[in-house]
Enzyme design. Structure first.
Site, PDB file in Angstrom:
ATOM      1  CG  ASN A   1      -9.374   4.378   4.866  1.00  0.00           C
ATOM      2  OD1 ASN A   1      -8.367   3.820   4.131  1.00  0.00           O
ATOM      3  ND2 ASN A   1     -10.012   3.537   5.861  1.00  0.00           N
TER       4      ASN A   1
ATOM      5  CG  HIS B   1      -2.261   0.436   0.931  1.00  0.00           C
ATOM      6  ND1 HIS B   1      -3.060   0.520  -0.257  1.00  0.00           N
ATOM      7  CD2 HIS B   1      -3.401   0.805   1.794  1.00  0.00           C
ATOM      8  CE1 HIS B   1      -4.348   0.662  -0.137  1.00  0.00           C
ATOM      9  NE2 HIS B   1      -4.466   0.782   1.091  1.00  0.00           N
TER      10      HIS B   1
ATOM     11  CG  ASN C   1     -10.589   2.362   1.316  1.00  0.00           C
ATOM     12  OD1 ASN C   1     -11.686   2.636   0.967  1.00  0.00           O
ATOM     13  ND2 ASN C   1     -10.331   1.412   2.092  1.00  0.00           N
TER      14      ASN C   1
END
Length: 224
Positions: free
Chosen positions: A66, A19, A112
């Site tokens: 997020n 990520h 996200n």
């Protein structure tokens, strides 16, 4: 002016996660091109540099993935930029590892970080989609992207990040083709067109000589 945003999560725990490939890209660019030191600003880490006449700010949001849009929106407003001046680098599970694609506008495909950015600045920004592969089932995606790259991926990952750095000046000036080519030259360099020389064939064996002596001559020669 351009704002380059690398997406990821802050802290050593997440530093090598799939990520965080966006953070990795920003670090590579900053190190290779003599950008200023990183400092806290816009709810993230930023540094500045130039490519020719183009001023560039790099941003790594520290809001956690997020809420990335909070940091990006604050930076964009402060720098008086439009969405088309923003380029976001992010992990992409729908691309194979080592593959990179460019995209302008469109949806967030469930990412996200992109979802949050959409909510703060809209969809009309550029994206650099950096493939990390798919775990095979959508339920496995959260755990997959929050795990570190395995050691087996170290070589292609380093090549890809160096390729991003090699071509970043072209991306800044709008030449996406040259940018992607710079990455390809690192990840999959062309093979030499010269083939290995073929081994030389052994020389032909000499033909046996025909004995033209008469029977009498052979007998005489035998007892010499």
């Amino acid at each position: 002016m351009k704002l380059l945003v690398g997406l990821g999560n802050p802290g050593a725990k997440y530093a090598l996660n799939r990520h965080n490939i966006g953070f990795m890209a920003m670090d590579r660019i900053a190190a290779d091109h003599g950008f200023s030191g990183w400092r806290s600003k816009f709810q993230g880490q930023t540094c500045d540099g130039r490519f020719g006449s183009e001023k560039v700010t790099l941003l790594k949001p520290e809001t956690f993935m997020n809420l990335s849009g909070q940091s990006v929106g604050e930076a964009m407003r402060y720098l008086k930029l439009a969405p088309e001046d923003v380029i976001v680098f992010h992990d992409e599970i729908d691309l194979a590892p080592g593959k990179v694609r460019l995209k302008t506008g469109g949806g967030h495909a469930g990412h996200n970080g992109l979802r949050s950015i959409h909510g703060h600045i809209g969809p009309d920004y550029d994206r650099v989609r950096m493939g990390v592969g798919h775990p095979g089932h959508k339920d496995a995606v959260p755990g997959y992207v929050l795990r570190d790259f395995p050691k087996a991926d170290a070589e292609w990952l380093d090549d890809e990040l160096r390729g991003v750095s090699d071509g970043i000046a072209d991306l800044i000036t709008g030449d996406g083709g040259k940018f992607l080519n710079a990455i390809a030259l690192r990840v999959a360099p062309p093979r030499s067109s010269k083939s290995a020389p073929k081994p030389k064939a052994p020389p032909p064996a000499p033909e046996p000589q025909v004995d033209t002596r008469s029977a009498m001559q052979k007998l005489v020669d035998k007892f010499r």
